[in-house]
Design an enzyme around this catalytic site. Structure first.
Site, mmCIF file in Angstrom:
data_model
loop_
_atom_site.group_PDB
_atom_site.id
_atom_site.type_symbol
_atom_site.label_atom_id
_atom_site.label_comp_id
_atom_site.label_asym_id
_atom_site.label_seq_id
_atom_site.Cartn_x
_atom_site.Cartn_y
_atom_site.Cartn_z
ATOM 1 N N ASP A 225 6.970 -4.757 -11.186
ATOM 2 C CA ASP A 225 6.258 -4.441 -9.947
ATOM 3 C C ASP A 225 6.062 -5.734 -9.159
ATOM 4 O OD1 ASP A 225 4.673 -3.401 -7.943
ATOM 5 O OD2 ASP A 225 2.862 -3.322 -9.159
ATOM 6 N N THR B 273 -0.199 2.011 -8.365
ATOM 7 C CA THR B 273 -0.774 3.244 -8.913
ATOM 8 C C THR B 273 0.234 3.944 -9.811
ATOM 9 O OG1 THR B 273 -2.096 3.494 -6.896
ATOM 10 C CG2 THR B 273 -1.918 5.413 -8.332
ATOM 11 N N ARG C 230 -7.902 0.100 -5.475
ATOM 12 C CA ARG C 230 -6.873 -0.606 -4.708
ATOM 13 C C ARG C 230 -6.899 -2.070 -5.104
ATOM 14 N NH1 ARG C 230 -2.811 -2.646 -3.097
ATOM 15 N NH2 ARG C 230 -2.424 -3.344 -0.974
ATOM 16 N N GLU D 82 0.808 -1.225 0.000
ATOM 17 C CA GLU D 82 0.000 0.000 0.000
ATOM 18 C C GLU D 82 0.844 1.281 0.000
ATOM 19 O OE1 GLU D 82 -3.506 0.056 2.465
ATOM 20 O OE2 GLU D 82 -3.458 -2.117 2.701
ATOM 21 N N GLN E 17 3.587 -7.272 0.123
ATOM 22 C CA GLN E 17 3.312 -8.053 1.320
ATOM 23 C C GLN E 17 4.525 -8.918 1.664
ATOM 24 O OE1 GLN E 17 1.269 -7.891 -1.289
ATOM 25 N NE2 GLN E 17 -0.345 -6.611 -0.429
#
Length: 345
Positions: free
Chosen positions: A189, A67, A167, A62, A193
């Site tokens: 990318d 994005t 998201r 996050e 996590q």
């Protein structure tokens, strides 16, 4: 005792010898041709890769990596097709608790749309949403609530701005490729996590730059799976391990201090002052620049390579204009490095 020896006539011996030598020459010729072909293939492969620049995008969950990738697609890869935009609308099925919320045409059923509008009309819900940072409400929740009337309209097609706000958890490794002038950029990318990080090693080969993304606004947030672990501290430890990894000794490291818009709102309006979470910060409570520079210094201090400085940029991943400017600066820097390597400067 007589020994019987089969002696071939001299002309026949010479003929056989010539044949053997001919076979050897043919085999040598074939081996040479095969070797030349392998060398040519390797040369062609090397030439095709000489203008390829590989960037690995890392960061905690996050932080805004995905994005940024979407922005790169919008800026450098002709954006999203209508079908791709609609696919994000379809993804809503995985969010909703019941398939009865949507019709066969993927439109929200009227009673569900009405329920969403009623929720957003409730002053208590609005008050709770405005304080979402206290219970880690998703960054984009307010955006979608504020655009509810457009989203629930018949024949709704998500805009690129809507897609940027979605998201979507990254699992595995996603490659994005685009070209600027004669240089091909490949961006990798990787999920942020902890369970995904073991996959990062697969991407380390031949990487020219690492783009590490940090969410500035995460200074007061904890990890969902470990509530006692601060998210910014988690990013700091991750960045430290990156800088100390021998695999990156000759790799450029670029730091993206992301979510500056949310960071500014927190510093100015939430009362969640940076000094309450980072004891080393001695600046004023409402000094956004001082707070941002302090966090930047914390990350810069992790790098002990004097010959490989860490370049940093402040970004808002949902702001296309901002990402366009920052990424162009990175591309210009890469071009300068390539020219310097070729001793053209």
């Amino acid at each position: 005792m007589l020994c019987c020896v089969n002696i071939l006539p001299v002309p026949l011996q010479m003929c056989m010898g010539m044949c053997v030598h001919q076979d050897i020459r043919e085999e040598a010729k074939k081996a040479k041709l095969q070797s030349s072909k392998i060398e040519q293939d390797l040369f062609e492969q090397a030439r095709s890769e000489i203008n390829v620049f590989k960037i690995l995008i890392l960061g905690a969950a996050e932080s805004g990596k995905s994005t940024l990738i979407k922005q790169i697609k919008i800026i450098h890869s002709h954006g999203f097709s209508k079908q791709e935009l609609i696919s994000f609308k379809i993804h809503a099925r995985s969010i909703l608790s019941s398939s009865q919320c949507m019709g066969d045409d993927q439109e929200l059923l009227p009673f569900v749309a009405h329920a969403f509008c009623a929720l957003w009309a409730d002053l208590g819900v609005r008050a709770a949403a405005s304080r979402g940072y206290e219970f880690e409400l998703n960054d984009s929740a307010l955006y979608f609530f504020e655009n509810m009337s457009r989203i629930i309209a018949p024949n709704y097609v998500p805009t690129e701005r809507d897609v940027l706000r979605v998201r979507v958890r990254t699992c595995g490794i996603i490659e994005t490729q685009f070209q600027v002038n004669d240089v091909i950029f490949r961006l990798y990318d990787v999920g942020g996590q902890r369970s995904e990080r073991r996959k990062w090693l697969r991407c380390f080969d031949c990487i020219q730059a690492v783009l590490f993304v940090v969410a500035l606004s995460s200074y007061d947030m904890s990890l969902p799976q470990e509530p006692t672990v601060n998210r910014l501290q988690e990013s700091l430890e991750l960045f430290t391990s990156l800088c100390s990894n021998a695999l990156f000794n000759s790799t450029s490291v670029i730091l993206f201090l992301n979510k500056t818009d949310l960071f500014q709102k927190k510093i100015l309006h939430s009362g969640r002052h940076l000094r309450l979470y980072i004891s080393s910060f001695k600046g004023a409570d409402a000094d956004v620049d001082s707070a941002a520079h302090h966090i930047t210094a914390m990350f810069s201090a992790c790098n002990s390579r004097a010959d490989q400085p860490v370049f940093h940029h402040y970004t808002t991943a949902t702001d296309t204009a901002n990402v366009r400017v920052v990424f162009q600066m990175i591309i210009d820097q890469i071009f300068r490095q390539n020219l310097a390597a070729a001793q053209l400067l």
